[in-house]
Design a protein around this motif. Structure first.
Motif, mmCIF file in Angstrom:
data_model
loop_
_atom_site.group_PDB
_atom_site.id
_atom_site.type_symbol
_atom_site.label_atom_id
_atom_site.label_comp_id
_atom_site.label_asym_id
_atom_site.label_seq_id
_atom_site.Cartn_x
_atom_site.Cartn_y
_atom_site.Cartn_z
ATOM 1 N N ALA A 56 0.886 -1.256 -0.040
ATOM 2 C CA ALA A 56 -0.126 0.129 0.160
ATOM 3 C C ALA A 56 0.902 1.317 -0.105
ATOM 4 N N PHE A 57 2.067 1.148 0.550
ATOM 5 C CA PHE A 57 2.959 2.490 0.553
ATOM 6 C C PHE A 57 3.154 2.831 -0.915
ATOM 7 N N LYS A 58 3.052 1.848 -1.728
ATOM 8 C CA LYS A 58 3.397 2.295 -3.118
ATOM 9 C C LYS A 58 2.128 2.791 -4.108
ATOM 10 N N GLU A 59 1.018 2.733 -3.423
ATOM 11 C CA GLU A 59 -0.122 2.997 -4.057
ATOM 12 C C GLU A 59 -0.907 4.402 -3.361
ATOM 13 N N VAL A 60 -0.626 4.473 -2.045
ATOM 14 C CA VAL A 60 -1.294 5.797 -1.529
ATOM 15 C C VAL A 60 -0.443 6.520 -0.531
ATOM 16 N N THR A 61 -0.912 7.487 -0.217
ATOM 17 C CA THR A 61 0.022 8.253 0.883
ATOM 18 C C THR A 61 -0.544 7.922 2.245
ATOM 19 N N LEU A 62 0.461 7.418 2.986
ATOM 20 C CA LEU A 62 -0.023 7.185 4.433
ATOM 21 C C LEU A 62 0.988 8.160 5.527
ATOM 22 N N SER A 63 0.369 9.314 5.719
ATOM 23 C CA SER A 63 0.627 10.190 6.612
ATOM 24 C C SER A 63 -0.312 10.773 7.508
ATOM 25 N N CYS A 64 0.066 11.143 8.648
ATOM 26 C CA CYS A 64 -0.856 11.983 9.539
ATOM 27 C C CYS A 64 -0.418 13.286 9.474
ATOM 28 N N THR A 65 0.689 13.809 8.768
ATOM 29 C CA THR A 65 0.741 15.263 8.632
ATOM 30 C C THR A 65 1.161 15.606 7.258
ATOM 31 N N PHE A 99 5.044 6.237 13.934
ATOM 32 C CA PHE A 99 3.960 6.832 14.538
ATOM 33 C C PHE A 99 3.229 8.031 13.876
ATOM 34 N N ASN A 100 4.094 8.311 12.264
ATOM 35 C CA ASN A 100 3.282 9.092 11.538
ATOM 36 C C ASN A 100 2.586 8.569 10.179
ATOM 37 N N SER A 101 2.857 7.024 10.029
ATOM 38 C CA SER A 101 2.335 6.477 8.822
ATOM 39 C C SER A 101 1.207 5.559 9.417
ATOM 40 N N VAL A 102 1.566 4.190 9.726
ATOM 41 C CA VAL A 102 0.586 3.422 10.318
ATOM 42 C C VAL A 102 1.738 2.494 11.421
ATOM 43 N N THR A 103 1.219 2.016 12.414
ATOM 44 C CA THR A 103 2.077 1.066 13.409
ATOM 45 C C THR A 103 2.317 -0.232 12.468
ATOM 46 N N THR A 104 0.887 -0.715 11.947
ATOM 47 C CA THR A 104 0.848 -2.091 12.071
ATOM 48 C C THR A 104 0.871 -2.341 10.480
ATOM 49 N N ILE A 105 1.780 -3.472 9.881
ATOM 50 C CA ILE A 105 1.850 -3.713 8.543
ATOM 51 C C ILE A 105 1.748 -5.183 8.175
ATOM 52 N N LEU A 106 1.129 -5.726 7.325
ATOM 53 C CA LEU A 106 1.273 -6.943 6.635
ATOM 54 C C LEU A 106 2.331 -7.077 5.789
ATOM 55 N N THR A 107 3.264 -7.771 5.958
ATOM 56 C CA THR A 107 4.487 -7.966 5.172
ATOM 57 C C THR A 107 4.275 -8.858 4.067
ATOM 58 N N GLU A 108 5.237 -9.304 3.346
ATOM 59 C CA GLU A 108 5.155 -10.495 2.231
ATOM 60 C C GLU A 108 6.099 -11.369 2.613
ATOM 61 N N ASP A 109 6.527 -11.454 3.679
ATOM 62 C CA ASP A 109 7.400 -12.520 4.532
ATOM 63 C C ASP A 109 6.999 -13.444 5.165
ATOM 64 N N VAL A 110 7.365 -14.868 5.070
ATOM 65 C CA VAL A 110 6.839 -15.838 5.606
ATOM 66 C C VAL A 110 7.834 -16.373 6.616
ATOM 67 N N GLY A 111 7.471 -16.535 7.765
ATOM 68 C CA GLY A 111 8.222 -17.033 9.029
ATOM 69 C C GLY A 111 7.317 -18.134 9.721
ATOM 70 N N VAL A 112 8.056 -18.517 10.865
ATOM 71 C CA VAL A 112 7.330 -19.353 11.755
ATOM 72 C C VAL A 112 7.828 -19.095 13.203
#
Length: 358
Positions: A68-77, A312-325
């Protein structure tokens, strides 16, 4: 963004650890502020039917897909107020770059230096550093360039040097620094992109050179290969690092980070790979099924979600494209999402864009 909230966040980063209750308290305050001041994020939350009053824990905060960071602006300021703008490398979609806006870089810097001191310096005040990556003057929008410049400024000695510039990798310069370290007995640190180390190791192998760096020397690699070099399996990569520089694999540390976060995660060396990664007390991670957003059972592979309070200025929580266990003390990073997990990530992106463009 409320200045008092940013001040509280900085103090939270500076403290020694935190309870789950303390983490949630800051996370929920930040969520409320981002819901109020970040229009794209608010529309996404509204599509999900999630508002500040319904969120009880950091785990309830909607995870924004990293693309989403490539598609839209994510900023509180306002964007023009940003002190720094970090951009992604654009390796997956050419010139389409994600942007992360920082109205003040002080929080990012506090996050980096606090955790770097704990996980890489490990009680050492300063080390002579050799940097295998371009400087900030060449890459002003690179979070990694800033990270390495900050490492040198806060933890490096005055004779630290950069070895990647317009002419590429200065192999002879690196060789000279390594020989000086051998002769002086003073430990050094080599830091840079994983692909830079591949080029250096290949050059040293072609010349038949190996080094035995002084005790206390260490290596930090990050960023993967990104098509800049051939790829090596982790076992071969860390075996070659250790053999080429005479540094124990316990001192060969990988930093896992991304432009879309404001904090970094580390392992405690790579004597065994894959190694357990973990973040600082102001970052929490979980493993989810990207189709449902629900946590996967502990023994199963999932896609990583990070809640980074320093963002703090964008979003705290992101869904990555990385797999883990999940693993004791953190997680094992296993690679990029493929198959059903990759499709799940793509559907999450579509849902987000549907919400913000409605």
């Amino acid at each position: 963004m409320n200045a008092a909230l940013v001040e509280s966040l900085t103090a939270f980063i500076a403290q020694d650890g935190c309870s789950d209750t303390e983490f949630d308290a800051i996370a929920l305050r930040l969520f409320a502020a981002q819901h109020a001041d970040n229009p794209a994020f608010r529309r996404f939350c509204q599509l999900r039917g999630i508002a500040p009053r319904s969120v009880k824990s950091w785990r309830d905060i909607p995870a924004v897909p990293i693309s989403a960071f490539k598609e839209v602006t994510l900023s509180c300021t306002p964007l023009e107020s940003a002190e720094r703008v970090f951009m992604t490398s654009g390796t997956t979609r050419g010139e389409v770059k994600g942007r992360h806006y920082h109205p003040t870089i002080a929080v990012w810097d506090a996050s980096m230096t606090r955790h770097f001191a704990q996980r890489f310096m490990r009680g050492t005040d300063r080390l002579r550093m050799g940097i295998l990556f371009p400087g900030e003057e060449d890459l002003p929008n690179s979070s990694l360039a800033h990270y390495l410049a900050l490492a040198v400024r806060r933890f490096g000695t005055s004779d630290s040097r950069w070895f990647v510039g317009a002419g590429g990798l200065d192999v002879s310069g690196v060789r000279a620094m390594l020989r000086e370290a051998e002769h002086s007995g003073e430990p050094i640190a080599l830091l840079g992109a994983s692909w830079s180390f591949v080029h250096l190791l290949d050059a040293l192998a072609a010349a038949g050179e190996r080094f035995a760096l002084p005790s206390g020397s260490r290596v930090l690699d990050t960023g993967g290969y990104k098509g800049q070099s051939r790829e090596l399996a982790p076992e071969e990569f860390y075996a070659r690092l250790s053999a080429g520089f005479g540094v124990p694999r316990e001192r060969c540390i990988n930093m896992y980070g991304m432009t879309e976060l404001s904090s970094q995660l580390y392992d405690d060396g790579n004597a065994v790979v894959p190694s357990v990664k973990s973040g600082p007390h102001w970052l929490r991670s979980r493993l989810v099924d990207p189709l449902t957003g629900r946590d996967v059972p502990r023994a199963e592979r999932g896609v990583l979600v990070h809640c980074d309070l320093a963002s703090f200025n964008s979003v705290t929580t992101i869904l990555t494209e990385d797999v883990g266990v999940a693993a004791d003390g953190g997680f094992l990073l296993l690679g990029r999402a493929e198959g059903a997990q990759a499709r799940g990530c793509s559907l999450a992106v579509q849902e987000f864009l549907q919400a913000v463009r409605a």
